[in-house]
Design a protein around this motif. Structure first.
Motif, mmCIF file in Angstrom:
data_model
loop_
_atom_site.group_PDB
_atom_site.id
_atom_site.type_symbol
_atom_site.label_atom_id
_atom_site.label_comp_id
_atom_site.label_asym_id
_atom_site.label_seq_id
_atom_site.Cartn_x
_atom_site.Cartn_y
_atom_site.Cartn_z
ATOM 1 N N GLU A 174 11.870 64.793 72.856
ATOM 2 C CA GLU A 174 11.527 63.559 72.627
ATOM 3 C C GLU A 174 10.933 63.348 71.156
ATOM 4 N N MET A 175 11.386 62.585 70.200
ATOM 5 C CA MET A 175 10.873 62.650 68.781
ATOM 6 C C MET A 175 10.188 61.268 68.581
ATOM 7 N N SER A 176 8.838 61.203 68.177
ATOM 8 C CA SER A 176 8.306 59.731 68.163
ATOM 9 C C SER A 176 7.838 59.694 66.671
ATOM 10 N N ILE A 177 7.620 58.731 66.127
ATOM 11 C CA ILE A 177 7.053 58.341 64.750
ATOM 12 C C ILE A 177 5.731 57.539 65.103
ATOM 13 N N GLU A 178 4.744 57.973 64.689
ATOM 14 C CA GLU A 178 3.594 57.210 64.911
ATOM 15 C C GLU A 178 2.914 56.746 63.743
ATOM 16 N N CYS A 232 -2.603 54.117 65.201
ATOM 17 C CA CYS A 232 -3.115 54.000 66.587
ATOM 18 C C CYS A 232 -4.288 53.021 66.478
ATOM 19 N N LYS A 250 6.008 63.387 65.835
ATOM 20 C CA LYS A 250 5.797 64.081 66.698
ATOM 21 C C LYS A 250 6.918 64.583 67.814
ATOM 22 N N ASN A 254 7.807 65.722 71.411
ATOM 23 C CA ASN A 254 7.070 65.845 72.891
ATOM 24 C C ASN A 254 5.528 65.745 72.802
ATOM 25 N N GLY A 255 5.145 64.714 71.872
ATOM 26 C CA GLY A 255 3.876 64.481 72.069
ATOM 27 C C GLY A 255 2.952 65.086 71.199
ATOM 28 N N THR A 299 2.220 66.554 67.139
ATOM 29 C CA THR A 299 2.621 66.488 65.712
ATOM 30 C C THR A 299 3.147 67.614 65.106
#
Length: 125
Positions: free
Chosen positions: A59-63, A66, A96, A98-99, A101
């Motif tokens: 799982e790739m996420s772009i933060e 926050c 990120k 899998n959560g 960075t």
């Protein structure tokens, strides 16, 4: 060579005792190919399972940012509300896996869609 063995107890040294002894006429003889390619340098079996990178998903996420808000602010949100962030335009975003960075990047627009250009990889030693 001991021809009478208790089958419940095998001794590899007796089984591999090669000599020019003639086998009794009622015994069976079989040729065996010994293939050591499946062993590592310590003689342990190598795993025959090879991962296929095409079937492993992360799982790739772009933060982007926050922000903490209180319940009163949350209750006041409605369609059209704008949530201000502390990030400035052009500042790096966190990439990120899998959560965790793993890289930093910059948001870009390409062919009418947003993307992220990787600017720095994180060295997780």
């Amino acid at each position: 060579m001991n021809t009478e063995k208790d089958n419940s107890e095998l001794n590899i040294e007796d089984d591999l005792n090669f000599s020019d002894e003639k086998l009794p006429d009622n015994s069976l003889s079989t040729d065996v190919d010994l293939n050591l390619s499946g062993l590592d340098t310590a003689g342990n079996a190598k795993s025959s399972i090879q991962p296929n990178d095409d079937i492993i998903f992360l799982e790739m996420s772009i933060e982007v940012d926050c922000k903490k808000i209180n319940l009163t602010e949350l209750k006041q949100l409605h369609p059209g509300s704008v949530i201000s962030l502390n990030k400035k335009v052009g500042e790096p975003v966190n990439i990120k896996l899998n959560g965790t960075t793993k890289a930093y990047g910059q948001i870009v627009e390409e062919n009418g869609t947003y993307g992220v250009r990787i600017t720095k990889l994180v060295n997780n030693a």
